[in-house]
Design an enzyme around this catalytic site. Structure first.
Site, PDB file in Angstrom:
ATOM      1  CG  ASN A   7       1.086  49.204 -17.418  1.00  0.00           C
ATOM      2  OD1 ASN A   7       0.481  49.145 -16.285  1.00  0.00           O
ATOM      3  ND2 ASN A   7      -0.230  48.978 -17.824  1.00  0.00           N
ATOM      4  CE  LYS A  14       2.181  44.761 -20.048  1.00  0.00           C
ATOM      5  NZ  LYS A  14       1.033  44.743 -20.169  1.00  0.00           N
ATOM      6  NE  ARG A  92      -4.368  49.624 -17.156  1.00  0.00           N
ATOM      7  CZ  ARG A  92      -4.287  47.876 -17.181  1.00  0.00           C
ATOM      8  NH1 ARG A  92      -3.327  47.793 -17.629  1.00  0.00           N
ATOM      9  NH2 ARG A  92      -5.232  47.631 -16.761  1.00  0.00           N
ATOM     10  CG  HIS A 181     -10.234  45.132 -18.287  1.00  0.00           C
ATOM     11  ND1 HIS A 181     -10.691  44.160 -17.757  1.00  0.00           N
ATOM     12  CD2 HIS A 181      -8.980  44.616 -18.054  1.00  0.00           C
ATOM     13  CE1 HIS A 181      -9.799  43.253 -18.119  1.00  0.00           C
ATOM     14  NE2 HIS A 181      -8.815  43.250 -17.862  1.00  0.00           N
ATOM     15  N   GLY A 209      -9.770  38.718 -21.836  1.00  0.00           N
ATOM     16  CA  GLY A 209      -8.572  38.423 -21.950  1.00  0.00           C
ATOM     17  C   GLY A 209      -8.377  37.744 -20.799  1.00  0.00           C
ATOM     18  N   GLY A 211      -7.637  38.357 -18.013  1.00  0.00           N
ATOM     19  CA  GLY A 211      -8.520  39.038 -16.824  1.00  0.00           C
ATOM     20  C   GLY A 211      -9.809  39.701 -18.467  1.00  0.00           C
ATOM     21  NE  ARG A 240      -7.554  38.285 -12.271  1.00  0.00           N
ATOM     22  CZ  ARG A 240      -7.371  39.488 -12.686  1.00  0.00           C
ATOM     23  NH1 ARG A 240      -8.614  40.829 -12.681  1.00  0.00           N
ATOM     24  NH2 ARG A 240      -6.512  40.100 -13.570  1.00  0.00           N
ATOM     25  CG  ASP A 282      -2.626  30.604 -22.861  1.00  0.00           C
ATOM     26  OD1 ASP A 282      -1.948  31.939 -22.884  1.00  0.00           O
ATOM     27  OD2 ASP A 282      -3.370  30.201 -24.302  1.00  0.00           O
ATOM     28  NE  ARG A 284      -2.767  31.574 -26.916  1.00  0.00           N
ATOM     29  CZ  ARG A 284      -1.609  32.881 -27.514  1.00  0.00           C
ATOM     30  NH1 ARG A 284      -1.415  32.813 -28.756  1.00  0.00           N
ATOM     31  NH2 ARG A 284      -1.267  33.127 -26.566  1.00  0.00           N
ATOM     32  N   GLY A 332     -11.253  37.121 -27.184  1.00  0.00           N
ATOM     33  CA  GLY A 332     -12.386  38.148 -27.892  1.00  0.00           C
ATOM     34  C   GLY A 332     -12.024  38.636 -29.176  1.00  0.00           C
ATOM     35  CD  GLU A 383      -5.799  48.348 -21.410  1.00  0.00           C
ATOM     36  OE1 GLU A 383      -6.462  48.308 -20.816  1.00  0.00           O
ATOM     37  OE2 GLU A 383      -5.017  47.341 -22.208  1.00  0.00           O
TER      38      GLU A 383
HETATM   39  P1  AMP Z   1      -4.829  39.192 -23.058  1.00  0.00           P
HETATM   40  O1  AMP Z   1      -4.595  39.248 -22.048  1.00  0.00           O
HETATM   41  O2  AMP Z   1      -5.413  40.484 -23.493  1.00  0.00           O
HETATM   42  O3  AMP Z   1      -3.410  40.258 -23.447  1.00  0.00           O
HETATM   43  O4  AMP Z   1      -4.861  37.877 -23.413  1.00  0.00           O
HETATM   44  C1  AMP Z   1      -4.284  36.399 -23.276  1.00  0.00           C
HETATM   45  C2  AMP Z   1      -5.343  35.756 -23.623  1.00  0.00           C
HETATM   46  O5  AMP Z   1      -6.169  35.640 -25.458  1.00  0.00           O
HETATM   47  C3  AMP Z   1      -4.126  34.517 -23.585  1.00  0.00           C
HETATM   48  O6  AMP Z   1      -5.592  33.159 -22.885  1.00  0.00           O
HETATM   49  C4  AMP Z   1      -4.426  33.740 -24.943  1.00  0.00           C
HETATM   50  O7  AMP Z   1      -4.383  32.594 -25.153  1.00  0.00           O
HETATM   51  C5  AMP Z   1      -5.613  34.043 -25.837  1.00  0.00           C
HETATM   52  N1  AMP Z   1      -5.734  34.261 -27.182  1.00  0.00           N
HETATM   53  C6  AMP Z   1      -4.595  34.530 -27.721  1.00  0.00           C
HETATM   54  N2  AMP Z   1      -5.243  34.406 -29.214  1.00  0.00           N
HETATM   55  C7  AMP Z   1      -5.762  33.370 -28.973  1.00  0.00           C
HETATM   56  C8  AMP Z   1      -6.747  32.312 -30.334  1.00  0.00           C
HETATM   57  N3  AMP Z   1      -6.173  32.851 -31.012  1.00  0.00           N
HETATM   58  N4  AMP Z   1      -7.639  31.692 -29.146  1.00  0.00           N
HETATM   59  C9  AMP Z   1      -8.155  31.274 -27.516  1.00  0.00           C
HETATM   60  N5  AMP Z   1      -7.316  32.332 -26.922  1.00  0.00           N
HETATM   61  C10 AMP Z   1      -7.097  33.202 -27.206  1.00  0.00           C
END
Ligand code: AMP
Length: 398
Positions: A7, A14, A92, A181, A209, A211, A240, A282, A284, A332, A383
């Site tokens: 990717n 990656k 990808r 996606h 995520g 995105g 975004r 982020d 979290r 999610g 993926e």
């Molecule tokens: P991804 O782009 O699919 O890797 O998702 C990344 C996003 O998922 C980041 O903004 C993380 O903060 C969020 N994320 C991961 N674990 C958690 C969690 N336990 N609670 C809330 N958000 C999370």
């Protein structure tokens, strides 16, 4: 059969090496700062062995791939004895346009199609092409497959993908909704089919995520999706904006003296939960700030949950009903709080959550109550495995 999944981003690469007999990941890793001045980094993670971090300049993707292959066959941190063990490479590719509606063995036609889509994916498609050419140079004769992020959405009906602007722009430039996606939405749809025990269903997949996008899926085929011509459209995301009134662009140019490119950067990189909360992109960090009483963090997340909830409602209308909702990707899969907040108020659609099940993590599960008319699922996306499965299927037909 061992498949290398690649990717390529504009400055990163990656990879995963997957043994398709067992579907085990033998090694994975990430090369960063490719094509940039100074030192690049490679983190190589062989399964069951110490991870190896190295630094060296990566003037281009080919140099990075050469180092990846060196690590894969290394007597200490390697996982195969020779490059000849790599049976195929799956790439990808961001944009396949209207010509590439499914995964394909890479040949001159496919390369030309990816090239043609550069204006539609200006950051990613050139990097994808460089990655493909680099692999061709280093692994001559090894079959390569392109798996497109847009392909799964190509089943959308014309009234869903066409923007109501003069038709000539679609004819001249293929300006339309494509959706992204797709490999993730397809993988989780495949898992949903298995978990539901049927291929007849009205499903909304929510890839949430950094995105984020939703797809309305009827009997395994996408009928609509929330991203558009580019991944900027639809839900509110990490940085975004998602959907805004298109007049926002002219308004900001007039009021702030920005160029269109500057507004484009603001909408792509400085908006979403970062732009509203002022805390972080982020989720979290923003959840934490909200719990500490930061009201803009609360507002940013409220906008995010509200937009996903509305999209589920829209797609229930588009599908003429709803059998299941599926959550995947960072937020999610991991945030029970996000899932609860997104689904609150949707009881009228027959959705009822079991909070004990919702609190579980890291596995495929149903989180609805036994009485819920709509099934609610959490499925970790994969993926890379989807790319490897397509690659295997196509290569076996050669
Ligand atoms: P991804 O782009 O699919 O890797 O998702 C990344 C996003 O998922 C980041 O903004 C993380 O903060 C969020 N994320 C991961 N674990 C958690 C969690 N336990 N609670 C809330 N958000 C999370």
């Amino acid at each position: 059969m061992k498949i290398l999944v690649v990717n390529c981003g504009s400055s990163s690469l990656k990879y995963q090496l997957i043994d398709m007999d067992t579907q085990d990941v033998l090694a994975s890793g990430l090369a960063e700062r490719i094509g940039m001045t100074g030192i690049g980094q490679l983190t190589h993670k062989p399964t069951g062995k110490e991870k190896v971090y190295s630094e060296q300049p990566f003037p281009d993707h080919q140099v990075a791939i050469e180092l990846v292959l060196k690590r894969l066959v290394d007597p200490v941190c390697g996982v195969i004895t020779s490059m000849e063990e790599i049976d195929a490479v799956g790439h990808r590719v961001l944009h396949g346009g209207m010509k590439c509606t499914e995964s394909a063995i890479i040949n001159d036609y496919v390369l030309a199609a990816i090239e043609e889509c550069v204006p539609l994916g200006p950051l990613h498609n050139p990097a994808n092409l460089i990655g493909i050419r680099a692999c061709e140079a280093i692994l001559p004769g090894v079959p390569q497959v392109a798996v497109f992020d847009t392909a799964f959405h190509q089943t959308m009906p014309d009234y869903a993908y066409l923007y109501p602007i003069p038709y000539e722009y679609f004819e001249k430039h293929q300006l339309r909704k494509y959706g992204f996606h797709g490999t993730s939405h397809r993988y989780v749809t495949m898992r949903a089919q298995e978990m539901l025990g049927t291929d007849k269903f009205k499903l909304v997949t929510c890839h949430l995520g950094n995105g984020a996008s939703c797809a309305a899926v009827l009997d395994g085929k996408v009928m609509d999706t929330s991203m558009g011509l580019t991944p900027l459209d639809g839900l509110c995301m990490g940085t975004r904006s998602g959907t805004v009134d298109p007049a926002v662009v002219k308004f900001l140019c007039d009021k702030e003296g920005y160029t269109v490119d500057e507004v484009d950067t603001i909408l792509n990189k400085k908006s979403g939960i970062l732009g509203v909360s002022g805390v972080s992109n982020d989720f979290r960090d923003v959840e934490k700030a909200m719990n500490e009483g930061n009201d803009r963090a609360r507002l940013a997340l409220d906008i995010f949950y509200y937009r996903v909830r509305m999209t589920i409602g829209q797609y229930a209308a588009a599908l003429g009903g709803l059998d299941a909702i599926l959550f995947t990707a960072g937020v999610g899969e991991n945030s029970a709080y996000a899932r609860t907040r997104i689904l609150e108020g949707l009881e009228f659609l027959g959705i009822e959550i079991d909070e004990t099940e919702n609190a579980k993590r890291g596995e495929e599960l149903f989180i609805n109550t036994p009485d819920s008319k709509v099934k609610v699922m959490v499925v970790p996306t994969n993926e890379e495995l989807m790319i490897a499965l397509d690659t295997k299927e196509l290569v076996e037909k050669l």
